[in-house]
Design an enzyme around this catalytic site. Structure first.
Site, PDB file in Angstrom:
ATOM      1  N   LYS A 199     -12.689  13.477  17.780  1.00 13.88           N
ATOM      2  CA  LYS A 199     -12.561  14.848  17.287  1.00 13.88           C
ATOM      3  C   LYS A 199     -12.923  15.807  18.425  1.00 13.88           C
ATOM      4  CE  LYS A 199     -14.948  18.135  15.702  1.00 13.88           C
ATOM      5  NZ  LYS A 199     -14.164  19.283  16.156  1.00 13.88           N
ATOM      6  N   GLU A 256     -25.295  13.309  24.145  1.00 12.07           N
ATOM      7  CA  GLU A 256     -25.432  13.991  25.443  1.00 12.07           C
ATOM      8  C   GLU A 256     -25.520  15.472  25.092  1.00 12.07           C
ATOM      9  OE1 GLU A 256     -24.890  16.125  28.254  1.00 12.07           O
ATOM     10  OE2 GLU A 256     -22.861  15.351  28.583  1.00 12.07           O
ATOM     11  N   CYS A 288     -23.617  21.465  30.964  1.00 11.82           N
ATOM     12  CA  CYS A 288     -24.907  21.034  30.420  1.00 11.82           C
ATOM     13  C   CYS A 288     -25.945  20.805  31.514  1.00 11.82           C
ATOM     14  CB  CYS A 288     -24.728  19.804  29.557  1.00 11.82           C
ATOM     15  SG  CYS A 288     -23.689  18.560  30.310  1.00 11.82           S
ATOM     16  N   GLU A 343     -31.199  27.037  26.294  1.00 11.43           N
ATOM     17  CA  GLU A 343     -29.931  26.846  27.005  1.00 11.43           C
ATOM     18  C   GLU A 343     -29.034  28.045  26.709  1.00 11.43           C
ATOM     19  OE1 GLU A 343     -27.134  23.684  25.738  1.00 11.43           O
ATOM     20  OE2 GLU A 343     -27.028  23.183  27.862  1.00 11.43           O
TER      21      GLU A 343
END
Ligand code: NDP
Length: 507
Positions: A180, A255, A289, A391
């Site tokens: 997906k 992750e 990331c 983040e």
């Protein structure tokens, strides 16, 4: 009219059962670039049914590893042949610059399949154990088997590469998958499925369902016939996936986010640091990331370094990702642009000093619908500030001053994340020793973003679970079986049966 992209299930391009569709927006100009079939729970269930049936049929899961490796090499070749198409589609949907998608992403993607195939060819699929004296002679073999049906959920920042990171090892180990892609960026994953089919990968091994994460993603994560989930995305969704997957005790690879620190030592080359630190933070407008978003610098060097960073940042060309002259394109969406601008406001409120950027750049009218942000540099950041802890996923660099190297290491590790870290210094032995004390899955000395398909990548702490790439990833997509064959045919010699049977005492 924009091009229509159907779902890909069992080797067929199909509309969603509901016939619903959704639009993909080009973040460079805000215009619709494609219409995609919008999968729902029923489509996800059908894709899982097909994947399970394909897996059980053995058409791929029982193909010898050497043959599977050949398929990966074929896929790599085909990716190289269709590189231009892949790169341009990736740029259109994700806003990653064509300079990068063409100059790096497609090469990395092809290399991922080649190197995974090479690793597979020398991977220990079968290991025979030495014989031991007790209880009796036997042959013991440890074999690696595919996990089964893998549910892969990918994000929008590097949709093509991250799909490759999961698909290459999943296919290598003989699994069947349902993938997906993120709703912002489903196009290159759908194109990859077509490429696999052209290469002769049996239908049903790779199925693609594009649709809302909360619906389609969760349908995959909770389905009893899915054996493993591999997810890349936010830590918040990663936590939820881990919870949901626990009901059926699925294997989970995550992750997740990062807030990666880079420590500048006093002997570091300032020219190298100023280019390297910007490369670490502003590549793909900071939507990576492992971006190096916290630059931890000696207090007395801060002003000089900031001057150099600002001078260099002002040379970055911002604009339409499709232009080869563009170094920094848009962020993925207006929503993400707002998120980043809110973080910038929060930095100002908490007392960080804005040294550069902080706004929407002035660009030609044709790009007015795009979602751009200036490269932004804050100095005098305290590590407890929100901009240093959360983040941001945008082009925002936080400069954090330190006094002693012990301080620098403490600040670097003072985060819930642990994906990547770095040290800048001419003394590489010292830098490596400091690197060993940083709690992160990847540490770069005097560089950044240097990922390789043969090196494992993944997070410490809340940056994730498990590893992608390297030979390590093949363990994540396989399971271990111990096959024991007794070499004692005579029941009377099976002394260990006396543990249960009284009759043995009389023998
Ligand atoms: P998400 O984590 O929400 O999305 C990543 C993927 O997960 C998408 O395919 C998404 O589908 C899917 N998803 C969303 N919710 C669920 C769910 N409940 N169950 C299963 N799958 C789900 O990231 P966002 O796009 O919302 O980005 C938000 C933030 O996440 C960014 O600002 C950034 O900080 C971080 N992020 C980190 C990435 C990384 O590489 N570590 C990559 C992307 C984002 P859909 O697209 O349909 O929502």
């Amino acid at each position: 009219m924009s091009q229509f992209y159907p779902l890909f299930i069992g080797g067929k391009k199909v509309p969603a059962r509901s016939d619903e569709t959704f639009e993909v927006i080009n973040p460079s100009n805000g215009k619709v670039c494609a219409t995609v079939a919008k999968a729902g729970v029923e489509d996800a269930n059908e894709a899982i049914r097909v994947a399970r049936e394909t897996f059980e049929s053995g058409i791929w899961s029982r193909v010898p590893p050497g043959e599977r490796a050949k398929m990966l090499f074929k896929i790599a070749n085909r990716i190289a042949k269709r590189a231009q198409e892949l790169a341009s589609l990736e740029t259109t949907q994700s806003g990653g610059t064509l300079r990068r998608t063409m100059g790096s992403d497609v090469l990395q993607l092809a290399q991922q399949f080649t190197v995974t195939g090479q690793i597979l060819n020398s991977f220990p699929m079968r290991e025979e154990l030495p014989s031991i004296g007790w209880p009796g002679p036997s042959v013991n073999v440890i074999e690696r088997e595919p996990v089964g049906v893998c549910g892969l959920i990918t994000p929008w920042n590097f949709p093509m590469i991250l799909a490759g990171w999961k698909l290459a090892p999943a296919i290598a180990m003989g699994n069947a998958v349902v993938i997906k892609p993120a709703s912002y960026t489903p196009l290159t994953t759908l194109l990859l499925a077509e490429i696999f089919q052209e290469c002769g990968l049996p239908d049903g091994v790779v199925n693609v369902v594009a649709g809302p994460g909360a619906l389609v993603g969760e349908a995959i994560v909770t389905h009893a016939e899915v054996d493993k989930i591999s997810f890349t995305g936010s830590t918040a969704v990663g936590r939820r996936i881990m919870q949901l997957a626990s009901h059926t005790v699925k294997r989970v690879t995550l992750e997740l986010g990062g807030k990666s620190p880079a420590i500048v030592l006093r002997d570091a080359d300032p020219d190298l640091v100023s280019e390297g630190a910007l490369f670490a933070t502003f590549l793909h407008s900071g939507q990576i990331c492992e971006s190096g978003t916290r630059l931890i610098v000696p207090r007395e060097m801060q002003d000089n370094l900031v001057e150099r960073l600002v001078a260099k940042a002002s040379t970055i060309t911002i604009g339409n990702a499709m232009e080869l002259t563009t170094g920094m394109g848009p962020v993925i969406s207006k929503a993400q642009q707002n998120t980043v601008l809110n973080y910038i406001q929060s930095g100002l409120k908490e007392g960080a000093i804005l040294a550069y950027g902080g706004n929407i750049p002035v660009l030609p009218a044709a790009l007015a619908g795009g979602s751009y942000i200036q490269p932004t540099i804050f100095k005098n950041v305290d590590n407890s500030m929100k901009i240093a802890q959360e983040e941001i996923f945008g082009p925002v660099l936080c400069i954090i001053p330190y006094d002693t190297e012990e301080d620098a290491i403490r600040i670097a590790n003072d985060t819930i994340y642990g994906l990547a870290a770095g040290v800048w210094s001419k003394d590489v032995v010292k830098a490596q020793n400091i690197g060993r004390r940083l709690r992160a899955g990847t540490v770069w000395i005097n560089d950044w973003h240097m990922l390789r398909p043969d090196a494992p990548f993944g997070g410490y702490k809340q940056s994730g679970l498990g590893r992608e790439s390297g030979y390590q990833v093949l363990f994540e997509y396989s399971q271990t079986k111990h096959l024991h064959t007794s070499m004692v045919p005579d029941v009377n010699q099976r002394t260990w049966y006396q543990l249960l049977f009284d009759s043995w005492a009389a023998k």
